[in-house]
Scaffold this active site. Structure first.
Site, mmCIF file in Angstrom:
data_model
loop_
_atom_site.group_PDB
_atom_site.id
_atom_site.type_symbol
_atom_site.label_atom_id
_atom_site.label_comp_id
_atom_site.label_asym_id
_atom_site.label_seq_id
_atom_site.Cartn_x
_atom_site.Cartn_y
_atom_site.Cartn_z
ATOM 1 C CG HIS A 114 -5.620 -2.922 3.929
ATOM 2 N ND1 HIS A 114 -6.249 -2.134 2.816
ATOM 3 C CD2 HIS A 114 -5.462 -2.182 4.935
ATOM 4 C CE1 HIS A 114 -6.364 -0.885 3.443
ATOM 5 N NE2 HIS A 114 -5.666 -0.778 4.651
ATOM 6 C CG HIS B 161 -0.108 -0.737 -3.902
ATOM 7 N ND1 HIS B 161 -1.109 0.478 -4.284
ATOM 8 C CD2 HIS B 161 -0.549 -1.848 -4.713
ATOM 9 C CE1 HIS B 161 -1.915 -0.004 -5.031
ATOM 10 N NE2 HIS B 161 -1.534 -1.214 -5.455
ATOM 11 C CD GLU C 238 -1.787 4.812 -4.623
ATOM 12 O OE1 GLU C 238 -1.432 4.958 -3.459
ATOM 13 O OE2 GLU C 238 -2.165 3.544 -4.745
ATOM 14 C CG HIS D 165 3.217 7.337 -3.625
ATOM 15 N ND1 HIS D 165 2.431 7.047 -2.307
ATOM 16 C CD2 HIS D 165 4.450 7.607 -2.908
ATOM 17 C CE1 HIS D 165 3.149 7.531 -1.271
ATOM 18 N NE2 HIS D 165 4.173 7.840 -1.613
ATOM 19 C CG HIS E 92 3.184 3.774 -2.901
ATOM 20 N ND1 HIS E 92 3.080 3.223 -4.214
ATOM 21 C CD2 HIS E 92 1.837 3.531 -2.581
ATOM 22 C CE1 HIS E 92 1.778 3.051 -4.547
ATOM 23 N NE2 HIS E 92 1.392 3.255 -3.363
#
Length: 563
Positions: free
Chosen positions: A425, A470, A476, A501, A507
């Protein structure tokens, strides 16, 4: 040229536009007498000595019917907005904000009811609330994240933000953004940027039948989804879901209790018509109940009267230092992500209300300048506080202009995403639309990035396709414009909602997403991610403080940590 839907194409260009032929001076910026007896006024977005290289020196010359300096003194407005902030430099508890490392999530903010029946109109300025931020506008370093809900136009008023550039992300309701340079129409799926100091107003663009999406309907849907969240958590914890859904119902109103009970009973009966509840209660699944409630939402939304009549909701990122730029593409090459040619700046369209000019070339806004009209109000946001001054003419009286310090809009559907085609990803930075380098940032870190997650095809093999778990040195703030975000299927991250976050706060995807995306065969074939979903992220370098308003909001999901 002037009119709806006409724009100048490009990003960072030197533009010029005139609403009346011959209004632009030729060969100089500030002649002894401007054409059509207009006034020349320079608007500087950077220091005079900022380097020209890479378009870092920003200014625009405006040619207007009356200069903007002719207004009454600024004073406190009659509608102080105590929920706006532009200074986050204090310690714990200072400036009405606090420090928390917890992951936070908000359900969609409720749009104010339509004016009338005891409900006062709420315009964009009154409906703008600060949720978090860092740094300070006083030193031109940092940012603030706001959300807005409103249901009324900014009648004969405008906003000038001295604190920084504003990036508007509408989620519900098309916006008509009138600026000194012209008019932009900004529906959901588009974004617009209004740089520091440019006077503008935000109105509701009402076209066609009213949208059948109401504040009352949204509130009922929110209450029912709260109910679903509880049931889902109880089920994951191994409890049996009883037919009457037991003790949590007393938290709802009688009408909401009936809705929840009816939905639950309907789901059970659908599982096996005619069977006893004792035999069926353990077979009831979260998915079945969720589908039932979604169908009820659709039926109710199609049958009830519109309570908002075009109300609007959305997000705002404010940057105190620097300006937004296109990110460097590096090894991607010359093409991809956001193309400069797809950014649009409005053409000149002026309002002669209260000025010396005639009717030729006037916009439809504000009328022809009759003396019976109320004065115009200029709302000035200065270090997070609001001030107001009156003047007898429209602030949108610019007949012509030229320069590179301009507002602009962008259609997110034109974003060309990059992705991996084999495995793993990619990091979300590959979806950056705009970036602000800021001042004093660490190497490779921006003051703020605007990132979009549009529909796209995923072909990766032997890969957990949703966003990974993460912990990030950046902060974020996420929002959802439409659809279902790929990493949150619990029903809590809804269009119009948000999550925060902060630095190093863990998260990631919820439990349901992990189970679905890690099952055998989950990535055997190419899939389209979010066919109708558009999510976005504000990623910031500085660690934010969260406002008391955001933490006390009834939209705060206090059980977010459970999912």
């Amino acid at each position: 040229a002037s009119g709806r839907g006409e724009y100048l194409k490009g990003f960072g260009n030197e533009f010029e536009s005139e609403a009346l032929p011959g209004a632009l001076p030729q060969g100089r910026n500030n002649p002894l007498r401007c054409p059509l007896n207009l006034y020349a006024e320079q608007l500087s977005g950077t220091a005079f000595t900022a380097p020209r290289a890479d378009g870092k020196n920003l200014r625009t010359w405006l040619y207007r019917i009356k200069p903007s300096v002719t207004h009454e003194p600024f004073r406190a407005p009659a509608f102080p907005n105590d929920h706006l902030m532009a200074d986050f430099s204090g310690g714990r508890g200072d400036h009405g904000c606090c420090v928390t490392p917890n992951q936070l999530r908000w359900f969609p903010l409720e749009v104010p009811p339509k004016p009338g029946g005891g409900h006062a109109p709420t315009d964009f300025v009154r409906g703008l609330k600060t949720f978090c931020g860092a740094g300070s506008a006083a030193v031109k370093d940092g940012y603030a994240v706001h959300m807005y809900t409103f249901n009324a136009d900014m009648a004969r008023s405008c906003l000038a933000n001295a604190d920084g550039d504003l990036l508007l992300v509408p989620q519900m309701g098309e916006l008509r953004v009138t600026t000194e340079m012209g008019v932009m129409w900004v529906p959901p799926g588009h974004v617009c940027v209004v740089p520091r100091g440019i006077r503008f107003s935000v109105d509701l663009e009402r076209r066609g039948p009213p949208v059948k999406e109401t504040s009352k309907t949204k509130h009922r849907a929110w209450c029912k989804r709260q109910r679903v969240h509880y049931l889902a958590r109880e089920q994951r914890q191994g409890y049996t879901i009883e037919a009457n859904s037991c003790h949590k119902l007393e938290l709802l109103t009688p009408e909401q209790q009936l809705v929840a009970r009816d939905a639950l009973m309907a789901a059970i009966q659908a599982e096996a018509p005619g069977a006893s509840l004792e035999r069926l209660r353990e077979r009831l699944t979260f998915v079945t109940l969720l589908k039932t409630l979604r169908q009820y939402d659709a039926d109710m939304g199609a049958s009830r009267e519109d309570d908002v009549e075009g109300g609007a909701r959305g997000y705002v990122l404010e940057i105190f230092g620097g300006h937004f730029e296109l990110p460097n593409l590096g090894l991607i090459g010359a093409n991809g992500l956001a193309s400069a040619r797809d950014f649009e700046t409005p053409v000149a369209a002026f309002d002669g209300d209260g000025g010396r000019g005639g009717d030729d070339g006037e916009s439809s806004r504000g009328g022809g300048g009759g003396s019976d009209e109320k004065p115009w109000r200029v709302v000035h946001k200065f270090l997070g506080e609001l001030f107001e001054a009156e003047q007898d003419f429209s602030p949108f009286n610019v007949v012509a202009w030229h320069g590179n310090y301009v507002p602009y809009r962008y259609d997110l559907a034109k974003f060309c995403p990059m992705n991996t085609v084999a495995f793993d990803h990619p990091d979300p930075s590959i979806f950056t639309v705009l970036t602000c380098p800021g001042t004093g940032q660490r190497s490779g870190a921006a003051a703020a990035d605007f990132v979009v997650f549009p529909p796209r095809v995923n072909t990766t093999a032997d890969t957990f396709r949703p966003p990974y778990y993460h912990r990030n040195c950046q902060t974020e703030f996420m929002g959802l414009i439409s659809g279902q975000y790929e990493a949150k299927v619990d029903g809590g991250f809804l269009p119009g909602g948000a999550s925060l976050h902060s630095c190093m706060t863990p998260h990631g995807p919820d439990a349901g997403t992990f189970e679905r995306a890690s099952a055998a065969g989950a990535c055997d074939a190419a899939t389209t991610i979010g066919r109708e979903a558009v999510a976005f992220m504000f990623e910031m370098d500085y660690i934010p403080r969260v406002t008391a308003y955001a933490l006390a909001s009834p939209a705060l999901d206090k059980d977010y940590y459970r999912v």
